[in-house]
Write an enzyme that holds these catalytic residues in place. Structure first.
Site, short mmCIF file in Angstrom:
data_model
loop_
_atom_site.label_atom_id
_atom_site.label_comp_id
_atom_site.label_asym_id
_atom_site.label_seq_id
_atom_site.Cartn_x
_atom_site.Cartn_y
_atom_site.Cartn_z
N SER A 10 0.81 -1.21 0.00
CA SER A 10 0.00 0.00 0.00
C SER A 10 0.84 1.26 0.00
CB SER A 10 -0.93 0.00 1.21
OG SER A 10 -1.72 -1.17 1.22
N ARG A 135 3.06 -10.40 14.67
CA ARG A 135 3.07 -9.02 14.18
C ARG A 135 1.77 -8.26 14.42
NH1 ARG A 135 2.99 -8.85 7.72
NH2 ARG A 135 1.92 -6.89 8.15
N LYS A 290 -6.13 3.16 6.62
CA LYS A 290 -5.64 3.61 5.31
C LYS A 290 -5.60 5.13 5.16
CE LYS A 290 -5.07 -0.50 3.43
NZ LYS A 290 -3.75 -1.03 3.02
N HIS A 401 -2.70 -2.49 -5.06
CA HIS A 401 -2.08 -3.81 -5.21
C HIS A 401 -3.19 -4.85 -5.18
CE1 HIS A 401 -2.84 -4.46 -0.97
NE2 HIS A 401 -2.25 -3.31 -0.72
#
EC number: 5.4.2.12
Length: 488
Positions: A10, A135, A290, A401
């Protein structure tokens, strides 16, 4: 990105969409700095090196060869280079992936790292893995979505405290993966202890710390915790006086971290800057996960406005404390309604939104939830396009993507891979697929069509295209436009 076999992400995608040119990005910059040795000549490495004679070098980051946030080969080269330049005590704090690579691959990565550190120990370097965790559960939160994730990392890495204690990392990962609802991404935090049960690598005064991810978004929060003396997001218990550097500088506007090993790409003259200074009023909106992409990354890794009188950025808070498959619709409709309002207000010439659903839910491995997510995004697109129809505008729909369009792991022939029980293996990472682009709307001039002489157009071609649609010529060094006007 280094090669055509590297998955897009991204951040790189939005850099290209906004800048109109291809810049060497994180992985490539680090590769070059390690290969040439320039990394070791920079001010950042010289700064941390001052701790080597008497203290420990700590390395914190994603243990993966996915190439999206970090790469294992770069970590090994950095460990090697540091040990050759005086680091006598090294501790690695690993974060397991399973998102950009196959779930379960963390065991192999940990074994590779353990074997390399064992070789260093034979040469007299005290090198060990000190802590770990998944993560998405430990350390690597982004956009201040859930500081609890960072706190779990801080407790393990800095304080040496975690609910699980093991003698080595491979044993830790194998054992913890057997717990219900546990995967590489969501591995609970653990610390490695010695024969007396003491943690082998808490971070203390005088130590050097490097966060070795090259991608910025999921390192900013831990960087703030490591660097800022004035910090109130969680109780750090203690704030050791360390020499801290990032692999790169993760936020150019915040100058965070202030020390870094590799110089960041200098992205100048973005399309947003050009359009703003040429009178194009701009509205940008997404939800938290985002929001940085339609602002910071779109604008060339630059925080803030070019001109606050000409721009408005709106962030809708993302759901926190849950995985996105639980609420797959996310904030798509809310984002679309904000976009719709901006369009119908006629205050703006450009309205830019990111709908995160297919990416964020696509990462969760739930195909059913991803279907719901994509339907929500479709609904949101319709809300926006209906508004464009009302005002006689133009729409450009594309992506940064691939992800949700293929959620199955495949062999080189494209056939689905099966697990030991005969079930199809689910893909949670991005893909290498080209992304679509659609341009239309009642405001599109007659005769506008896609050019046939740009067969390999990509994300960097979008900026010139959008500038043309606004009535401007793109700068000569931008990647060429995707459209032309043909007389009927």
């Amino acid at each position: 990105l280094p090669t055509e076999d590297d998955m897009g992400n991204s951040e790189v995608g939005h850099n290209a969409l906004g800048a109109g040119r291809i810049f060497a990005q994180g992985a490539k910059l680090v590769d070059s700095a390690l290969e040439t040795g320039k990394l070791y000549e920079g001010e950042g490495f010289k700064y941390i090196k001052e701790s080597f004679p008497t203290n420990t070098l700590h390395l914190i980051g994603l243990l993966s060869d996915g190439g999206v946030h970090s790469r294992l080969d770069q970590l090994l080269l950095l460990v090697k280079g540091a040990s050759e330049r005086g680091a006598k005590r090294i501790r690695v704090h690993i974060l397991t992936d399973g998102r950009d690579v196959l779930d379960g691959s963390s065991v192999g990565f940990a074994e590779t790292l353990e074997n390399y550190l064992a070789q260093l120990r034979e040469k007299g370097v005290d090198a060990q893995i000190a802590s770990g965790g998944g993560r998405m559960y430990v350390t690597m939160d982004r956009y201040e979505n859930d500081w609890g994730v960072v706190k779990r990392g801080w407790d393990a890495q800095v304080l040496g405290e975690a609910p699980h204690k093991f003698k080595n990392a491979v044993e830790a990962i194998k054992t913890l993966r057997q717990e219900p609802n546990t995967s590489d991404q969501y591995l609970p935090p653990f610390v490695i202890v010695d024969e007396n049960g003491k943690p082998v690598g808490p971070i203390v005064d005088g130590d050097a710390v490097v966060t070795f991810n090259f991608r910025a978004d999921r390192m900013v929060m831990i960087a703030k915790a490591l660097e800022y003396a004035d910090f109130d997001k969680f109780d750090r218990v203690r704030f050791p006086k360390i020499r801290y550097a990032g692999m790169l500088q993760y936020d150019g506007e915040l100058k965070l971290p202030s020390k870094y090993l590799v110089e960041p790409p200098e992205i100048d003259r973005t399309s947003g800057e050009y359009l703003t200074y040429n009178g194009v009023r701009t509205f940008a909106c997404s939800e938290t996960v985002k929001f940085g992409h339609v602002t910071f990354f779109w604008n060339g890794n630059r925080s803030g406005y070019f001109n606050p009188q000409m721009e408005e950025y709106v962030e809708i808070p993302s759901d926190s404390g849950i995985t996105f498959n639980v609420q797959p619709k996310m904030k798509a409709v809310e984002i679309a309604e904000k976009g719709r309002g901006a369009i119908l207000s006629k205050k703006f010439e450009q309205v830019r939104v990111n709908l995160p659903n297919s990416d964020m839910v696509g990462h969760t491995s739930s195909i059913e939830a991803t279907v719901v997510a994509c339907k929500a995004a479709d609904e949101a697109v319709k809300i926006i396009i209906d508004a464009i129809e009302q005002v006689g505008g133009i729409y450009v729909v594309t992506a940064d993507h691939g992800n949700a369009e293929d959620m199955v792991k495949r062999n080189k022939k494209g056939q689905p891979l099966l697990d030991k029980n005969g079930n199809i293996q689910i893909l949670t990472s991005h893909t290498l697929q080209p992304v679509p682009i659609a341009i239309g709307g009642p405001g599109l001039a007659p005769g506008v069509q896609f050019r046939k002489d740009v067969p390999n157009g990509g994300l960097a071609n979008v900026a010139a295209t959008v500038m043309n649609l606004h009535g401007f010529e793109a700068p000569a060094d931008y990647e060429t436009t995707l459209i032309e006007v043909v007389d009927n």
